[in-house]
Design a protein around this motif. Structure first.
Motif, PDB file in Angstrom:
ATOM      1  N   HIS A 110      46.545  27.072  42.151  1.00 53.38           N
ATOM      2  CA  HIS A 110      45.578  28.631  41.845  1.00 53.38           C
ATOM      3  C   HIS A 110      45.820  28.944  43.253  1.00 53.38           C
ATOM      4  CE1 HIS A 110      41.973  30.670  42.256  1.00 53.38           C
ATOM      5  NE2 HIS A 110      41.602  30.342  41.076  1.00 53.38           N
TER       6      HIS A 110
ATOM      7  N   ASN B 237      36.556  40.217  34.582  1.00 50.19           N
ATOM      8  CA  ASN B 237      36.434  39.351  36.006  1.00 50.19           C
ATOM      9  C   ASN B 237      36.033  38.004  35.150  1.00 50.19           C
ATOM     10  OD1 ASN B 237      36.830  38.945  38.578  1.00 50.19           O
ATOM     11  ND2 ASN B 237      34.932  37.879  38.572  1.00 50.19           N
ATOM     12  N   ASP B 238      35.815  37.686  34.247  1.00 54.40           N
ATOM     13  CA  ASP B 238      35.423  36.363  33.842  1.00 54.40           C
ATOM     14  C   ASP B 238      37.136  36.287  33.686  1.00 54.40           C
ATOM     15  OD1 ASP B 238      35.069  38.392  31.547  1.00 54.40           O
ATOM     16  OD2 ASP B 238      33.341  36.929  30.387  1.00 54.40           O
TER      17      ASP B 238
ATOM     18  N   THR C 214      43.254  34.205  27.204  1.00 52.45           N
ATOM     19  CA  THR C 214      44.371  33.822  28.742  1.00 52.45           C
ATOM     20  C   THR C 214      45.137  33.487  28.315  1.00 52.45           C
ATOM     21  OG1 THR C 214      43.908  31.687  28.167  1.00 52.45           O
ATOM     22  CG2 THR C 214      41.794  32.436  29.071  1.00 52.45           C
TER      23      THR C 214
ATOM     24  N   VAL D  27      46.762  33.257  42.115  1.00 51.14           N
ATOM     25  CA  VAL D  27      46.685  34.391  42.460  1.00 51.14           C
ATOM     26  C   VAL D  27      47.373  35.213  43.417  1.00 51.14           C
ATOM     27  CG1 VAL D  27      44.967  35.114  44.538  1.00 51.14           C
ATOM     28  CG2 VAL D  27      44.009  33.495  43.333  1.00 51.14           C
TER      29      VAL D  27
ATOM     30  N   LEU E  44      43.378  32.600  35.943  1.00 50.64           N
ATOM     31  CA  LEU E  44      43.254  32.111  37.192  1.00 50.64           C
ATOM     32  C   LEU E  44      43.412  30.543  37.193  1.00 50.64           C
ATOM     33  CD1 LEU E  44      42.645  35.371  39.648  1.00 50.64           C
ATOM     34  CD2 LEU E  44      45.021  34.109  39.286  1.00 50.64           C
ATOM     35  N   ASP E  45      41.892  29.713  36.838  1.00 48.58           N
ATOM     36  CA  ASP E  45      41.846  28.743  36.872  1.00 48.58           C
ATOM     37  C   ASP E  45      42.729  27.720  36.043  1.00 48.58           C
ATOM     38  OD1 ASP E  45      39.356  28.756  38.424  1.00 48.58           O
ATOM     39  OD2 ASP E  45      38.289  28.913  36.624  1.00 48.58           O
TER      40      ASP E  45
ATOM     41  N   SER F 184      35.595  24.065  29.950  1.00 46.15           N
ATOM     42  CA  SER F 184      35.313  25.282  30.328  1.00 46.15           C
ATOM     43  C   SER F 184      33.617  26.283  30.320  1.00 46.15           C
ATOM     44  CB  SER F 184      36.211  26.830  29.623  1.00 46.15           C
ATOM     45  OG  SER F 184      36.547  26.656  28.891  1.00 46.15           O
TER      46      SER F 184
ATOM     47  N   ARG G 268      39.711  37.166  33.871  1.00 47.54           N
ATOM     48  CA  ARG G 268      40.747  36.765  35.085  1.00 47.54           C
ATOM     49  C   ARG G 268      40.413  35.701  36.100  1.00 47.54           C
ATOM     50  NH1 ARG G 268      43.213  39.709  40.146  1.00 47.54           N
ATOM     51  NH2 ARG G 268      42.628  37.939  42.304  1.00 47.54           N
ATOM     52  N   GLU G 269      39.191  35.528  36.242  1.00 41.98           N
ATOM     53  CA  GLU G 269      38.754  33.630  36.974  1.00 41.98           C
ATOM     54  C   GLU G 269      38.931  33.323  36.497  1.00 41.98           C
ATOM     55  OE1 GLU G 269      38.233  33.671  39.867  1.00 41.98           O
ATOM     56  OE2 GLU G 269      38.912  35.679  40.195  1.00 41.98           O
ATOM     57  N   LYS G 270      39.109  32.992  34.699  1.00 44.94           N
ATOM     58  CA  LYS G 270      38.961  32.065  33.602  1.00 44.94           C
ATOM     59  C   LYS G 270      41.059  31.850  33.860  1.00 44.94           C
ATOM     60  CE  LYS G 270      38.678  30.223  29.773  1.00 44.94           C
ATOM     61  NZ  LYS G 270      37.964  29.473  28.464  1.00 44.94           N
TER      62      LYS G 270
END
Length: 502
Positions: A383, A357-358, A182, A387, A364-365, A326, A360-362
């Motif tokens: 957040h 996607n996992d 990340t 994005v 972003l978090d 996480s 990407r989402e982590k």
């Protein structure tokens, strides 16, 4: 000069441990009583180093009137072939008494820790003595006050970057989760949002890739302080290897002892992380702690203890810190290994349809929580800002600009040898063993071979049929591919599959 020997480069990499090789018939060995594993002081001009002695028999490659030096010893002395150096017994390490005191349960002060760290950096302590120190501090044997003292002593032993009073954001993951790359994404997003984030990262020690290994696939990471400042002033962020900057330099020595011992020491982990953050000039830090049965932190209780220690130590050393717990139950992203992880990072930045996607989402978090941590931010808006930076392409543009400033962008290469590992039954994937899949990636050659590693084809929750590929082994040579495949076939349970219909 009877107390000198001609120096030769042995060409042997002993990492940070200086080693000297001397012939068993060497007159200095006999006169000084040197034997194998003796600590020897070597003086050359205005430089000196303490090295561990290895004695060479009559093999013919080393004469009795010369001494060969490992790569680290040769570099430390700035030696040249033909130089003659003086050899003697070093003064005893004074900090050994403090190590014994800690072993018997005494509390150590910052001065005590500084003495141990100083002797460590001068190679006055043997690996056995360092192992005794690490053991004496393991588990919960470091009190909060001692952890603060150790953190400060570790930071003070090296350089500390000064950013002129500006807010400096940073993030760190405690590790133990394959993939999970990340950091390049967070740096790109946060820098694109206008915040300062000069990220110094480490190379892998026991994992298939460190952040610096992955970033090095795409851009140079070995920058000195002057180059680091040039990049950060131009782009607001960087992702570089911290080893060239002398930040908390004792940490690498301690890690080399800790890893084989496999100790779970909350105090030492916190001191290691926070000393480097403070040395990097960070002011606001987000700590990511993945929690899972096969991650480094394996239970909620262990995570709570680690969070408490981070929070208790960060304030006294002047860091504002937040912690993010996480999901550490499975790898993040599809690639495990430097080039494969770099490809995942780029897929997310480029907003590709099949980007993991996992990951990407982590990212972003984490970026959102870090933006919320910055002074003047509106709580809860981080957040959405993250994005916007990613979806607009601003993060991709910033990342490429950072790569250019660090020396130029390079697309990740692909491995020439690939082996598919199929499912052994029909069913739904219920879990992936982080430790075993990481081991397979390392046997394939990662991180030494940048293109090597594991590419996940299926993930937790996917329905698979017998014979369907679960993952691919990527290797730079057929031998490494075969070695990793052999191990993988003996550990078919790395993917647990609940058999039967959905």
């Amino acid at each position: 000069m009877t107390d000198t020997l001609a120096l030769l480069p042995a060409g042997i990499d002993t990492y940070r441990q200086p080693v000297v090789y001397m012939h068993e018939d060497c007159h200095i060995c006999r006169a000084e009583g040197f034997a194998a594993q003796t600590r020897v002081r070597i003086d050359l001009r205005d430089r000196w180093v303490i090295a561990t002695l290895n004695v060479v028999g009559r093999a013919g490659w080393l004469t009795a009137d010369s001494a060969a030096l490992s790569v680290s010893a040769w570099s430390a002395l700035l030696a040249r072939p033909g130089d003659r150096a003086r050899f003697s017994h070093p003064e005893p390490a004074l900090s050994t008494s403090r190590i014994r005191a800690k072993a018997y349960g005494e509390r150590l002060s910052e001065a005590d820790f500084a003495s141990i760290i100083g002797d460590t950096l001068e190679h006055r302590l043997t690996d056995l003595e360092l192992a005794a120190f690490i053991t004496a501090c393991a588990g919960e044997r470091l009190a909060d006050a001692e952890t603060v003292a150790l953190t400060r002593a570790m930071q003070a032993a090296g350089e500390t970057l000064d950013w002129g009073g500006r807010t400096v954001l940073d993030k760190h993951c405690v590790g133990g989760l394959p993939g999970n790359r990340t950091t390049p994404l967070v740096v790109a997003i946060v820098a694109a949002a206008g915040e300062l984030i000069p990220k110094t990262s480490s190379r892998a020690i026991t994992s298939p890739a460190g952040t610096a290994d992955t970033m090095e696939v795409m851009a140079p990471v070995t920058l000195d302080e002057r180059a680091l400042r040039r990049v950060v002033e131009a782009e607001g962020g960087c992702v570089i290897w911290g080893g060239a900057l002398n930040l908390s330099p004792a940490d690498d020595h301690f890690i080399q002892i800790e890893r084989p011992l496999n100790f779970d020491s909350t105090g030492q982990m916190v001191a290691s992380v926070l000393s480097k953050k403070a040395a990097a000039g960070s002011t606001h830090v987000l700590i990511d702690i993945p929690v899972g049965a096969t991650a480094k932190v394996r239970s909620a209780e262990a995570a709570d203890a680690l969070v408490a220690r981070f929070l208790q130590v960060s304030a006294p050393i002047g860091l504002r810190l937040a912690v993010h717990l996480s999901d550490g139950s499975a790898p993040v992203g599809r690639g495990i290994g430097p080039a494969l992880e770099a490809s995942d990072v780029l897929a997310v930045l480029r907003r590709e349809a099949d980007a993991p996607n996992d990951l990407r989402e982590k990212a972003l978090d984490l970026a959102g929580k870090l933006l919320d941590l910055a002074p003047g931010s509106v709580p809860g808006t981080g957040h959405a800002r993250a994005v916007e930076m990613l979806d607009s392409g601003s993060a991709e543009a910033k990342f490429l600009a950072i790569c250019s400033a660090q020396g130029g962008f390079t697309e990740p290469a692909r491995a020439p040898h690939r082996v598919e590992i199929p499912a052994q039954s029909d069913g739904t994937i219920s879990s992936i063993d982080n430790r075993v899949i990481a081991r397979i990636a390392k046997l394939a050659g990662a991180p030494r071979q940048k293109v090597a590693g594991v590419q996940l084809v299926a993930q937790v929750g996917d329905r698979v049929c017998k014979g369907q590929p679960l993952y691919e082994i990527h290797a730079a040579s057929p031998g490494e591919a075969a070695w990793a495949r052999s191990y993988a076939e003996r550990h078919a349970d790395v993917f647990l599959i609940a058999e039967g219909p959905r």
